[in-house]
Design a protein around this motif. Sequence first.
Motif, mmCIF file in Angstrom:
data_model
loop_
_atom_site.group_PDB
_atom_site.id
_atom_site.type_symbol
_atom_site.label_atom_id
_atom_site.label_comp_id
_atom_site.label_asym_id
_atom_site.label_seq_id
_atom_site.Cartn_x
_atom_site.Cartn_y
_atom_site.Cartn_z
ATOM 1 N N UNK A 143 0.840 -1.195 0.000
ATOM 2 C CA UNK A 143 0.000 0.000 0.000
ATOM 3 C C UNK A 143 0.874 1.243 0.000
ATOM 4 N N UNK A 144 0.331 2.319 -0.539
ATOM 5 C CA UNK A 144 1.030 3.599 -0.492
ATOM 6 C C UNK A 144 1.266 3.923 0.974
ATOM 7 N N UNK A 145 2.421 4.449 1.308
ATOM 8 C CA UNK A 145 2.704 4.784 2.696
ATOM 9 C C UNK A 145 1.714 5.823 3.182
ATOM 10 N N UNK A 146 1.777 6.101 4.463
ATOM 11 C CA UNK A 146 0.830 7.081 4.992
ATOM 12 C C UNK A 146 1.088 8.436 4.361
ATOM 13 N N UNK A 147 0.037 9.063 3.913
ATOM 14 C CA UNK A 147 0.161 10.397 3.332
ATOM 15 C C UNK A 147 -1.099 11.150 3.705
ATOM 16 N N UNK A 148 -1.017 12.481 3.785
ATOM 17 C CA UNK A 148 -2.184 13.233 4.203
ATOM 18 C C UNK A 148 -3.382 12.920 3.314
ATOM 19 N N UNK A 149 -4.531 12.719 3.947
ATOM 20 C CA UNK A 149 -5.761 12.529 3.175
ATOM 21 C C UNK A 149 -5.995 11.118 2.687
ATOM 22 N N UNK A 150 -5.065 10.204 2.926
ATOM 23 C CA UNK A 150 -5.256 8.844 2.404
ATOM 24 C C UNK A 150 -5.889 7.910 3.431
ATOM 25 N N UNK A 151 -6.002 8.346 4.699
ATOM 26 C CA UNK A 151 -6.412 7.466 5.795
ATOM 27 C C UNK A 151 -7.589 6.570 5.477
ATOM 28 N N UNK A 152 -8.743 7.164 5.158
ATOM 29 C CA UNK A 152 -9.950 6.375 4.938
ATOM 30 C C UNK A 152 -9.800 5.494 3.702
ATOM 31 N N UNK A 153 -9.074 6.000 2.719
ATOM 32 C CA UNK A 153 -8.901 5.222 1.491
ATOM 33 C C UNK A 153 -8.060 3.976 1.733
ATOM 34 N N UNK A 154 -7.086 4.072 2.639
ATOM 35 C CA UNK A 154 -6.268 2.890 2.902
ATOM 36 C C UNK A 154 -7.094 1.825 3.628
ATOM 37 N N UNK A 155 -8.119 2.242 4.400
ATOM 38 C CA UNK A 155 -9.022 1.249 5.009
ATOM 39 C C UNK A 155 -9.811 0.528 3.911
ATOM 40 N N UNK A 156 -10.204 1.284 2.886
ATOM 41 C CA UNK A 156 -10.906 0.662 1.751
ATOM 42 C C UNK A 156 -10.021 -0.381 1.081
ATOM 43 N N UNK A 157 -8.738 -0.042 0.928
ATOM 44 C CA UNK A 157 -7.816 -0.975 0.274
ATOM 45 C C UNK A 157 -7.777 -2.304 1.021
ATOM 46 N N UNK A 158 -7.806 -2.246 2.360
ATOM 47 C CA UNK A 158 -7.781 -3.496 3.124
ATOM 48 C C UNK A 158 -8.960 -4.391 2.775
ATOM 49 N N UNK A 159 -10.086 -3.767 2.411
ATOM 50 C CA UNK A 159 -11.279 -4.554 2.076
ATOM 51 C C UNK A 159 -11.154 -5.242 0.725
ATOM 52 N N UNK A 160 -10.287 -4.748 -0.160
ATOM 53 C CA UNK A 160 -10.223 -5.314 -1.519
ATOM 54 C C UNK A 160 -8.892 -6.021 -1.792
ATOM 55 N N UNK A 161 -8.017 -6.013 -0.786
ATOM 56 C CA UNK A 161 -6.679 -6.582 -0.975
ATOM 57 C C UNK A 161 -6.720 -8.046 -1.422
ATOM 58 N N UNK A 162 -7.627 -8.831 -0.811
ATOM 59 C CA UNK A 162 -7.702 -10.256 -1.164
ATOM 60 C C UNK A 162 -8.028 -10.432 -2.648
ATOM 61 N N UNK A 163 -8.963 -9.609 -3.153
ATOM 62 C CA UNK A 163 -9.326 -9.729 -4.572
ATOM 63 C C UNK A 163 -8.159 -9.306 -5.456
#
Length: 362
Positions: A143-163
Amino acid sequence: VITAAQPGQAPAGMAVGSFTSVSLEPPLIAFLPDRGSSSWPKIEQAGKFCVNVLSADQEQICRRFATKMPDKFAGLAWRPASSGAPIIEGVVAWVACEIESVQPAGDHYVVIGRVRELRLEKPGLPLLFYQGGYGRFLPLSMAAGEAPGLGDHLRLVDLVRDQMEAVSEELSCQCVAWAQIADELVILAHAGISSRRGASTLAGARLPFVPPLGSPWVAWGSDDLRRHWLAQIKDPNERSDYEARLASVVERGCSVGIPNPAHREFSRLLEQSAQSRASAAAASDFRRILEGLVYDPAELPTDDPGAVRIVSVPVLDRASKVRLVLTIYGFPRPTTDGDLQRIVDLARAAGNLATAHVRASY
Ligand SMILES: Cc1cc2nc3c(=O)[nH]c(=O)nc-3n(C[C@H](O)[C@H](O)[C@H](O)COP(=O)(O)O)c2cc1C
């Protein structure tokens, strides 16, 4: 490599594998030096140390700091942290600490350090040590490292990582997850391994949300978004052409890309953007490159199914808003219409499953 320096003395350093985070509040880390280490007493005397996280290409430095050679820093480029402890050039990250406590533990000590200063120096991969050998992390997804404004989007990524991981394994391809954030498209995560040597992760790359980029957001998006996107096309005659392309995206259930030399330049810019975490739009020839990209022609080239090399599918929330787009590429060239159909079907299935996962929370 744990380093320390005292005025008037040569700096000390030792390679350790036993490094761990301990506490966030207050920020504490730990490492475990051997009682027999000759470097540890020097580090203890300094009272401060720096943890250098070596990068994947620094195996020789690790070997050097695992020896007892008298001056391990000879010929090595480094600079002092505020505390004076050496930061070795080329490391991935460093953590400068003060010694908080030292406890004996069998034939080792447990040293707890209080973090005073730290920095991620570069986005590369760290050096790994396993079963006596050196190597590097081969990420299934990153995943992209932590960057301003990405917080909620990185949670979304966790939901689709398996796919993402499943589709990249099934099709021997790569998969990225994008989000539209204000006027930018950001690659949040990257799965799959490139066959190309030296290829790096695209996670963190940023692109402007301008045509022809981002058609899935627009194809399934609001009228306002569509107007905003189309307004960026200078030639009004071209706008109706783009309307037709958007209709084909909805009809096919995916967006397809047909690479040409402009795509190669575009990929290079994307890699650069991922490395620097800056927008690729800064490149002066960016507009020209974008104009050369071919996405979503009304008719797919039926005589050449291998022309399609990129497939993007939307991931929707409960309100059917596009939350992410999954793009697959780098799959073996399809030689028949059936091959291409299988790729498109698998991409769409991954998008549908990802949508189901996202809809459970959003
Ligand atoms: C990958 C790797 C991990 C190591 N981890 C540790 C460790 O956690 N603790 C330790 O005391 N030594 C560890 N060592 C060994 C030390 O680096 C080495 O014994 C020491 O630096 C010898 O020099 P010195 O007497 O100057 O300390 C490790 C060595 C390698 C190659």
